[in-house]
Design a protein around this motif. Structure first.
Motif, PDB file in Angstrom:
ATOM      1  N   LYS A  30      -8.266   2.894  -7.418  1.00 23.49           N
ATOM      2  CA  LYS A  30      -7.658   3.943  -6.578  1.00 23.49           C
ATOM      3  C   LYS A  30      -8.668   4.535  -5.593  1.00 23.49           C
ATOM      4  O   LYS A  30      -8.329   4.840  -4.453  1.00 23.49           O
ATOM      5  CB  LYS A  30      -7.039   5.037  -7.454  1.00 23.49           C
ATOM      6  N   ASN A  66      -8.153   4.257  -1.691  1.00 20.56           N
ATOM      7  CA  ASN A  66      -8.152   5.508  -0.933  1.00 20.56           C
ATOM      8  C   ASN A  66      -9.088   5.425   0.279  1.00 20.56           C
ATOM      9  O   ASN A  66      -8.851   6.070   1.309  1.00 20.56           O
ATOM     10  CB  ASN A  66      -8.580   6.663  -1.844  1.00 20.56           C
ATOM     11  N   LEU A  80      -3.721   8.779  -5.051  1.00 20.23           N
ATOM     12  CA  LEU A  80      -2.316   8.448  -5.285  1.00 20.23           C
ATOM     13  C   LEU A  80      -2.206   7.560  -6.528  1.00 20.23           C
ATOM     14  O   LEU A  80      -3.204   7.180  -7.139  1.00 20.23           O
ATOM     15  CB  LEU A  80      -1.752   7.714  -4.064  1.00 20.23           C
ATOM     16  N   SER A  81      -0.995   7.187  -6.886  1.00 21.66           N
ATOM     17  CA  SER A  81      -0.792   6.306  -8.038  1.00 21.66           C
ATOM     18  C   SER A  81      -1.066   4.856  -7.639  1.00 21.66           C
ATOM     19  O   SER A  81      -1.068   4.510  -6.444  1.00 21.66           O
ATOM     20  CB  SER A  81       0.644   6.419  -8.542  1.00 21.66           C
ATOM     21  N   GLU A 117       0.953   2.466  -8.030  1.00 21.97           N
ATOM     22  CA  GLU A 117       2.199   1.995  -7.388  1.00 21.97           C
ATOM     23  C   GLU A 117       2.225   2.339  -5.904  1.00 21.97           C
ATOM     24  O   GLU A 117       2.641   1.518  -5.078  1.00 21.97           O
ATOM     25  CB  GLU A 117       3.432   2.586  -8.102  1.00 21.97           C
ATOM     26  N   GLU A 118       1.771   3.547  -5.570  1.00 22.55           N
ATOM     27  CA  GLU A 118       1.762   3.959  -4.156  1.00 22.55           C
ATOM     28  C   GLU A 118       0.823   3.068  -3.334  1.00 22.55           C
ATOM     29  O   GLU A 118       1.159   2.633  -2.241  1.00 22.55           O
ATOM     30  CB  GLU A 118       1.313   5.433  -4.028  1.00 22.55           C
ATOM     31  N   TYR A 119      -0.351   2.822  -3.892  1.00 23.68           N
ATOM     32  CA  TYR A 119      -1.312   1.966  -3.168  1.00 23.68           C
ATOM     33  C   TYR A 119      -0.805   0.527  -3.076  1.00 23.68           C
ATOM     34  O   TYR A 119      -1.088  -0.181  -2.108  1.00 23.68           O
ATOM     35  CB  TYR A 119      -2.692   2.021  -3.832  1.00 23.68           C
ATOM     36  N   LYS A 147       2.346  -0.283  -2.757  1.00 20.79           N
ATOM     37  CA  LYS A 147       3.336  -0.248  -1.669  1.00 20.79           C
ATOM     38  C   LYS A 147       2.659  -0.302  -0.302  1.00 20.79           C
ATOM     39  O   LYS A 147       3.182  -0.878   0.649  1.00 20.79           O
ATOM     40  CB  LYS A 147       4.171   1.039  -1.763  1.00 20.79           C
ATOM     41  N   GLN A 148       1.466   0.320  -0.216  1.00 18.12           N
ATOM     42  CA  GLN A 148       0.726   0.323   1.056  1.00 18.12           C
ATOM     43  C   GLN A 148      -0.024  -0.985   1.299  1.00 18.12           C
ATOM     44  O   GLN A 148      -0.668  -1.169   2.335  1.00 18.12           O
ATOM     45  CB  GLN A 148      -0.288   1.482   1.052  1.00 18.12           C
TER      46      GLN A 148
END
Length: 469
Positions: free
Chosen positions: A63, A67, A143-144, A146-148, A150-151
């Protein structure tokens, strides 16, 4: 905030004491800063061994990199070995690898190792630069996973699968499987267990369960930690060789059919013998200061260049990557070995399979192959004591070594001293004793070489008595 320092092989600390999410975040942040300074668009491979909370620390690291806008290939399995991360780094053409592991250290520890793009340990210079970039605190809002994902910044990758495929391409596994020989494997509850089950489902397995506490024992593949495995081989009566690997599966332990431990000095000689004499390969041999003199003797017999380095695989790796020469075999006394045709990395499974392939293709036992080497260089034994001392006593002994205060150890008269990394006292007849403080533990290591194990222990006992007097 603690000052984070990398030791001989990565940063290691006690879980929940210094090895915390906050401190791992700091180290990951410093590593990400280093990577961004050196490369505009970059990527990193991240995994963890089976230690407690390994996944949590690996995901935290992932993460932090994501980030920072760095592409992360995150291991999708519960755990992986260090060589899987190193190999994955080269196959995925990533710029860096990070493995959350404390290798062979006791279960209370975890750690953080950095791998370079070539699939081996980062250089000492690079580690120094990363250390200097580690901040005292990191106020990040992460972020989680999952969020990363998605990105597109985190991608899950099966490093175990990649490793198995690579092994299948590079080894004659059919020769090993169809040799009529029986093999055993002790994972020491470490990261090699799933791969070995996949490669050799018919082998005899020990300690191949997920146990993050390693049943309370440091997963270091030395004989005193492997007596159950040795006994299993002895009692079976039909196991030709046993392989053991440490917590992150980069170090090797090896046994013959009688359950006798075959140390790294002998394994190094076997590798040189197999690769040069049987496979016709040439190249430099690189070994560390604590290795047997017999390696120099075999290299001389085979007309192979031989270089001795300080202790620590990073010094071997540096020469493998930067010397511009073809390296045939590189290795250290503590079970970290590498060979030509692979990444510049220690890999217990890779080296074990090389020895098993040697046995399978020649139809010879490990003892027979060792006797072939002895016929060239003579028999020998190297033994080791680990002395747990107070820091004051340890420093007093090191100071006495530096001042050349030790003229003899019992009846063993010192003829010369080398001090490349620690202190090696030669006795003029090919035997020696070496004294060196551990780079990662409050321990003084004492090694001795002599023609027999009994003679080596005699030297060790005399040395211990002198040091502790």
């Amino acid at each position: 905030m603690i000052n984070i320092k990398f030791g001989t092989d990565g940063w290691r600390a006690i879980i929940a004491q210094e090895f915390t999410v906050k401190n791992v975040t700091r180290v990951a942040y410093g590593t990400a800063l280093w990577l961004k300074e050196h490369k505009q668009k970059s990527s990193v491979v991240i995994g963890n061994d089976p230690r407690f909370a390994g996944k949590l620390f690996a995901e935290t690291t992932a993460k932090v990199f994501a980030n920072a806008g760095i592409k992360v290939f995150l291991s999708s399995t519960d755990f992986v070995s260090t060589p899987m991360v190193s190999l994955g780094t080269t196959l995925l053409k990533a710029d860096l690898g990070v493995i959350i592991t404390a290798s062979h250290n006791p279960p209370a520890y975890n750690g953080y190792k950095i791998k370079a793009s070539y699939g081996g340990p980062a250089t000492p210079d690079m580690i120094d630069q990363v250390e200097n970039l580690i901040p005292s605190g990191v106020p990040l809002e992460l972020l989680s996973i999952e969020e990363y994902k998605k990105q597109g910044l985190i991608e899950l990758i099966d490093l175990e699968d990649m490793y198995v495929k690579h092994v299948e391409e590079k080894f004659d596994l059919d020769a090993i499987r169809n040799s009529g020989m029986n093999f055993a494997y002790d994972a020491m509850y470490g990261a090699g267990q799933n791969v070995m089950r996949r490669l050799f489902p018919d082998a005899t397995f020990l300690h191949c369960e997920h146990n993050p506490g390693f049943d309370g024992q440091a997963p270091e593949p030395i004989h005193k930690n492997l007596e159950e495995f040795s006994e299993l081989i002895k009692l079976s009566g039909d196991i030709d060789s046993g392989l053991a690997t440490d917590g992150d599966a980069d170090r090797i332990g090896l046994y013959d059919s009688e359950g006798n431990f075959v140390d790294s000095h002998h394994i190094l000689l076997l590798l040189i013998h197999y690769l040069h004499k049987y496979q016709g390969l040439n190249g430099d041999v690189i070994t560390t200061f604590s290795c047997t003199q017999k390696i120099a003797d075999l290299c001389k017999a085979y007309n192979l260049p031989h270089t001795i380095t300080k202790i620590g695989f990073k010094y071997i790796c540096d020469l493998m990557v930067n010397s511009g020469k073809q390296v045939l075999v590189g290795g250290e006394e503590s079970g970290g070995l590498a060979i030509a045709g692979y990444i510049p990395e220690r890999d217990g499974i890779w080296i074990g399979l090389t020895i098993w392939e040697f046995m399978a293709k020649t139809g010879k036992s490990l003892d027979d192959l060792i006797e072939e080497v002895y016929a060239i260089v003579g028999s020998f034994a190297v033994e080791r004591y680990d002395l747990h001392l107070t820091e004051d006593k340890k420093q007093a002994i090191i100071s006495a070594c530096q001042n050349r205060s030790y003229k003899s150890f019992g009846s063993f008269e010192v003829s010369s001293v080398e001090d490349m990394d620690g202190f090696k006292f030669h006795f003029g007849d090919g035997s020696w004793v070496m004294i060196r403080p551990s780079g990662t533990e409050p321990v003084l290591r004492v090694y001795a070489e002599a023609p027999t194990s009994q003679a080596a222990f005699k030297i060790l006992d005399a040395t211990k008595a002198t040091l502790l007097a």
